[in-house]
Design an enzyme around this catalytic site. Structure first.
Site, PDB file in Angstrom:
ATOM      1  N   TYR A 173      55.839 -11.308  -0.455  1.00 60.34           N
ATOM      2  CA  TYR A 173      55.411 -10.367   0.579  1.00 60.34           C
ATOM      3  C   TYR A 173      53.916 -10.528   0.792  1.00 60.34           C
ATOM      4  O   TYR A 173      53.156 -10.636  -0.171  1.00 60.34           O
ATOM      5  CB  TYR A 173      55.704  -8.921   0.145  1.00 60.34           C
ATOM      6  CG  TYR A 173      55.174  -7.899   1.110  1.00 60.34           C
ATOM      7  CD1 TYR A 173      55.981  -7.396   2.123  1.00 60.34           C
ATOM      8  CD2 TYR A 173      53.853  -7.452   1.042  1.00 60.34           C
ATOM      9  CE1 TYR A 173      55.496  -6.463   3.036  1.00 60.34           C
ATOM     10  CE2 TYR A 173      53.355  -6.533   1.955  1.00 60.34           C
ATOM     11  CZ  TYR A 173      54.188  -6.038   2.943  1.00 60.34           C
ATOM     12  OH  TYR A 173      53.714  -5.130   3.854  1.00 60.34           O
TER      13      TYR A 173
ATOM     14  N   GLU B 147      52.267  -8.485   9.174  1.00 63.22           N
ATOM     15  CA  GLU B 147      53.121  -8.403   7.990  1.00 63.22           C
ATOM     16  C   GLU B 147      54.083  -9.584   7.956  1.00 63.22           C
ATOM     17  O   GLU B 147      54.751  -9.879   8.944  1.00 63.22           O
ATOM     18  CB  GLU B 147      53.912  -7.094   7.990  1.00 63.22           C
ATOM     19  CG  GLU B 147      54.725  -6.904   6.720  1.00 63.22           C
ATOM     20  CD  GLU B 147      55.543  -5.620   6.731  1.00 63.22           C
ATOM     21  OE1 GLU B 147      56.350  -5.427   7.664  1.00 63.22           O
ATOM     22  OE2 GLU B 147      55.369  -4.810   5.806  1.00 63.22           O
TER      23      GLU B 147
END
Ligand code: GDP
Ligand code: MN
Length: 389
Positions: free
Chosen positions: A109, A197
């Site tokens: 992530y 993101e």
């Protein structure tokens, strides 16, 4: 403003951030056409909506056979996809991203956003990719790594190294990771993004670092600086009532409650929403008609409020400082001529020409209740709505 994954990936490519080869398509025919160009064994068909959680909701399909690409395209296009981020009404899929499949060894992530509390950009990264970062942060906060960037010096190599070492990345990945972080920082600052993101950021079986997913949000107030970003706006993905409101210069945000609010000033609008909650209900919207509201804008605002089917009662809470209360009253009366007000209406006017405004409303014959302060008004409207359901 949010943009689609395929648009964000085009920006990534411009900034040398590796993404899978792929193409955005709008029909099953186009998908079938592109299928011929796919060179990998597996392809991925991804619904393009402004919401995450598509994987779990069936919006990301792995096509193991080239023929399946068009089959999945047909299945997804026109479908309403309900993910945990869309709300129960879901989003209609109008576009797809077809991508070459990637052999994933590990999902990470990585995001970069503006931290308003510290007034600076922050990278957030974790070895726990592919799942919701909120959940990781809650259950295993030690697995979430943060790296703050000093905006006066910008991104430095050591920022990248800090993250890479704490993640424990292999040497062949570290260099790619640092380069990617630097490119993300350039993209965020140059294009006025508030969030980038990548979830998941993947390490492939042949040790490449690739952004498999991409989400970007932009600061609306910075859009004027980048015409190319402004052009990425997709009105299909925005709330119809909000688009209508923005045409009239109104600050309107649709929410999920059932008390419509018409207020002047952002602070008073926020306080009004709080007081409605305190009185036991939920606001249907945030609406700031602004200081310079004319009779016409008030009329438009009122019509937009009432167009929301969830609205079971309306609370008008105006403090007349710059705006004059009789204009507000005039706008409500005008709006009522065009759309029938079938729900309870509570009005609190205070300040400039409040007496005149209330007098106009009384004479108009409209069915409404008057409140002398906002707490009384909120309680009244909540009680009326509760009584009518
Ligand atoms: P989201 O659910 O809306 O966040 O959509 P994502 O783009 O993150 O995709 C969901 C999941 O699909 C990812 O976490 C991957 O596990 C999987 N996926 C997406 N693209 C590929 C691919 O090229 N190869 C493989 N094997 N899996 C993929
Ligand atoms: Mn994702």
């Amino acid at each position: 403003m949010n943009i689609h994954e395929f648009q964000a990936k085009r920006l990534f490519a411009q900034y040398n951030i590796p993404v899978p080869d792929g193409k955005a398509v709008y029909s099953a025919e186009e998908a079938a056409q592109y299928a011929k160009e796919v060179t990998t064994d597996v392809a991925v068909v991804k619904a393009q909506i402004h919401a995450g959680g598509r994987g779990k909701a069936g919006g990301v399909k792995l096509a193991k056979d080239k023929k399946d690409i068009a089959v999945y395209a047909k299945e997804l296009l026109g479908k309403t996809l309900v993910t945990h981020q869309t709300g129960p009404e879901g989003r209609c899929v109008r576009k797809l991203l077809i991508e070459e499949g990637i052999a994933i060894a590990k999902e990470l992530y990585l995001s970069l956003l503006i931290d308003r509390t510290y007034s600076r950009p922050v990278f957030i990264t974790s070895l726990e990719g592919g799942m919701e970062i909120e959940e990781v942060a809650e259950k295993t906060p030690e697995k979430v790594i943060k790296e703050y960037i000093d905006p006066s010096v910008g991104f430095q190599q050591f920022n990248g190294r800090n993250m890479a070492f704490r993640l424990g990345l292999a040497p062949e990945i570290i260099k790619q990771f640092i380069a990617m972080a630097g490119n993300l920082y350039r993209l965020l600052t140059e294009k006025g993004a508030s969030l980038i993101e990548i979830n998941p950021l993947v390490i492939t079986k042949d040790n490449r670092l690739i952004a498999l997913d991409a989400k970007m949000s932009f600061d609306d107030n910075a859009l004027y600086r980048n015409e190319d970003i402004k052009a990425l706006r997709d009105l299909d993905e925005e709330e119809e009532l909000e688009i209508e409101a923005s045409k009239h210069g109104l600050n309107y945000i649709k929410l999920n409650g059932n008390i419509g609010c018409m207020v002047n000033g952002a602070g008073l609008a926020m306080a009004t929403m709080d007081v409605i909650k305190l009185a036991g209900s939920e606001p249907a919207n945030f609406l700031d008609v602004g200081g310079g509201a004319s009779k016409e804008t008030v009329k438009q605002a009122f019509q937009i409020l009432l167009a929301d089917k969830n609205v079971k009662g309306v609370f008008v809470n105006i403090f007349g400082g710059i705006v004059r209360c009789e204009r507000i009253a005039g706008g409500i009366i005008e709006a009522a001529k065009e759309v029938e007000i079938k729900v309870p209406l509570v009005v609190r006017l205070a300040g400039t020409n409040a007496v005149e405004g209330l007098e106009m409303l009384r004479e108009s014959g409209l069915n409404l209740e008057v409140a002398s302060d906002m707490w009384e008004g909120a309680q009244k409207v909540v009680k009326l709505v509760m009584g009518s359901v």
